[in-house]
Design a protein around this motif. Structure first.
Motif, PDB file in Angstrom:
ATOM      1  N   ARG A 161       2.753   1.000   8.014  1.00  0.00           N
ATOM      2  CA  ARG A 161       2.972   2.448   7.947  1.00  0.00           C
ATOM      3  C   ARG A 161       1.905   3.058   7.051  1.00  0.00           C
ATOM      4  NH1 ARG A 161       8.578   3.416   4.931  1.00  0.00           N
ATOM      5  NH2 ARG A 161       9.239   1.817   6.401  1.00  0.00           N
ATOM      6  N   THR A 162       1.871   4.367   6.981  1.00  0.00           N
ATOM      7  CA  THR A 162       0.977   5.026   6.031  1.00  0.00           C
ATOM      8  C   THR A 162       1.808   5.572   4.878  1.00  0.00           C
ATOM      9  OG1 THR A 162       1.087   7.125   7.250  1.00  0.00           O
ATOM     10  CG2 THR A 162      -0.757   5.655   7.745  1.00  0.00           C
ATOM     11  N   ILE A 163       1.204   5.593   3.717  1.00  0.00           N
ATOM     12  CA  ILE A 163       1.809   6.229   2.563  1.00  0.00           C
ATOM     13  C   ILE A 163       0.841   7.300   2.057  1.00  0.00           C
ATOM     14  CG2 ILE A 163       3.112   4.187   1.900  1.00  0.00           C
ATOM     15  CD1 ILE A 163       1.028   3.747  -0.350  1.00  0.00           C
ATOM     16  N   SER A 164       1.373   8.316   1.430  1.00  0.00           N
ATOM     17  CA  SER A 164       0.557   9.373   0.848  1.00  0.00           C
ATOM     18  C   SER A 164       0.527   9.185  -0.658  1.00  0.00           C
ATOM     19  CB  SER A 164       1.142  10.745   1.195  1.00  0.00           C
ATOM     20  OG  SER A 164       0.354  11.784   0.646  1.00  0.00           O
ATOM     21  N   LEU A 165      -0.694   9.063  -1.206  1.00  0.00           N
ATOM     22  CA  LEU A 165      -0.832   8.797  -2.641  1.00  0.00           C
ATOM     23  C   LEU A 165      -2.022   9.577  -3.183  1.00  0.00           C
ATOM     24  CD1 LEU A 165       0.360   7.112  -4.959  1.00  0.00           C
ATOM     25  CD2 LEU A 165      -1.241   5.297  -4.363  1.00  0.00           C
ATOM     26  N   LYS A 166      -1.774  10.400  -4.180  1.00  0.00           N
ATOM     27  CA  LYS A 166      -2.821  11.209  -4.808  1.00  0.00           C
ATOM     28  C   LYS A 166      -3.586  12.041  -3.784  1.00  0.00           C
ATOM     29  CE  LYS A 166      -2.004   9.235  -8.828  1.00  0.00           C
ATOM     30  NZ  LYS A 166      -1.415   9.973  -9.984  1.00  0.00           N
ATOM     31  N   GLY A 167      -2.886  12.483  -2.729  1.00  0.00           N
ATOM     32  CA  GLY A 167      -3.515  13.326  -1.717  1.00  0.00           C
ATOM     33  C   GLY A 167      -4.252  12.570  -0.633  1.00  0.00           C
ATOM     34  N   HIS A 168      -4.148  11.243  -0.606  1.00  0.00           N
ATOM     35  CA  HIS A 168      -4.839  10.426   0.397  1.00  0.00           C
ATOM     36  C   HIS A 168      -3.815   9.636   1.208  1.00  0.00           C
ATOM     37  CE1 HIS A 168      -8.686  11.230  -1.607  1.00  0.00           C
ATOM     38  NE2 HIS A 168      -8.049  10.998  -2.749  1.00  0.00           N
ATOM     39  N   GLU A 169      -4.132   9.414   2.489  1.00  0.00           N
ATOM     40  CA  GLU A 169      -3.274   8.600   3.336  1.00  0.00           C
ATOM     41  C   GLU A 169      -3.828   7.181   3.390  1.00  0.00           C
ATOM     42  OE1 GLU A 169      -2.632  10.224   7.179  1.00  0.00           O
ATOM     43  OE2 GLU A 169      -1.563  11.995   6.454  1.00  0.00           O
ATOM     44  N   LEU A 170      -2.958   6.207   3.105  1.00  0.00           N
ATOM     45  CA  LEU A 170      -3.367   4.814   3.027  1.00  0.00           C
ATOM     46  C   LEU A 170      -2.461   3.959   3.902  1.00  0.00           C
ATOM     47  CD1 LEU A 170      -3.593   4.758  -0.865  1.00  0.00           C
ATOM     48  CD2 LEU A 170      -5.552   4.866   0.667  1.00  0.00           C
TER      49      LEU A 170
END
Length: 270
Positions: A151-160
């Motif tokens: 899946r993707t996670i959103s962290l510090k404004g970025h998708e990872l």
């Protein structure tokens, strides 16, 4: 945590909670999809190599900010000295034998310990012309491990891209892989397929741990360091990860058997 109505809570981007388990050392990572694995393991066994053990690792002292040398970014300056709770101990576990058998030009890694147990690990490589070409999950799925989720996670404004791996011994590892293109304007890329990454010079990150909190803490620290050093941009690429993927595989009677997971129950797949 409660909500009224219950539909007010978004449930598509959270990490599930499992009992904490041990994780593998970054010193054993970085070589998951080529025929050099057996050769590397044999040489380590022959030479009684043991840098994956805590007592053989030096303590890691964090740099206050990113350091740049004539050869580019100093990889050791990118990692934090601790993780989620601030009391984890980081120790250097760099697998220097990756250079020469992979496209890595420089390598640095650290293992993070809590109460003597390894709870997270981070591996950084530097490459030219393209990203680091060894993926963490390729070999794992043919070595009795199971890819449970992407899946993707959103962290510090970025998708990872985040993956969850269930190992044969029942231990869970959560991992985030991404690469930063080190041009005039540092650009973060995080995709499932290597072919989706553009050509360029990169610093590549593989961070994994026994909980998403540990992984997110380390990755978030890296992103904040880049933001303070310069600026960091990323894209919003569609199709960043597959919804139909090989969960695990095994050889039997001369045949390769693959177990496929269809997250969204898309039509056209068994």
């Amino acid at each position: 945590m409660t909500a009224n109505p219950c539909g007010a809570i978004k449930t598509y981007n959270y990490a599930d909670i499992k009992s904490a388990t041990k994780v593998s050392s970054a010193n054993k990572g970085g070589l998951e999809s080529t025929g050099d694995i057996a050769s590397r393991n044999f040489k380590r066994l022959k030479n009684n190599y043991s840098k994956h053990k805590k007592e053989k690792q030096q303590k890691f002292a964090e740099k206050a900010s990113i350091v740049k040398s004539p050869h580019g970014l100093v990889l050791a300056s990118l990692l934090p000295h601790s993780a989620m709770f601030g009391n984890e101990e980081a120790r250097i576990s760099s697998p220097g034998d990756l250079m020469g058998i992979t496209n890595a030009e420089a390598v640095f890694s650290a293992d993070y310990y809590s109460n003597g147990e390894r709870v997270a690990a981070a591996l950084i490589t530097k490459t030219s012309g393209g990203i680091y070409d060894q993926t963490k999950v390729i070999c794992d799925r043919l070595n009795s491990s199971s890819l449970e989720d992407i899946r993707t996670i959103s962290l510090k404004g970025h998708e990872l891209v985040m993956i969850k791996i269930l190992r044969a011994n029942g231990e869970l590892e959560y991992a985030v892989n991404f690469s930063v293109e080190t041009g005039e304007l540092p650009t973060l890329h995080s995709y499932w397929n290597i072919a989706d990454y553009p050509e360029g010079d990169y610093v590549n990150f593989q961070v994994w741990g026994n909980a998403m909190g540990q992984v997110s803490s380390i990755v978030g620290h890296i992103l904040e360091k880049f933001k303070a050093y310069s600026s960091l941009i990323s894209d919003k690429m569609a199709g960043r990860y597959p919804t139909v993927f090989v969960k695990r595989g095994f050889y039997k009677d001369g045949r390769l058997h693959l177990i496929v997971k269809n997250k969204n129950e898309d039509e056209g797949f068994l």
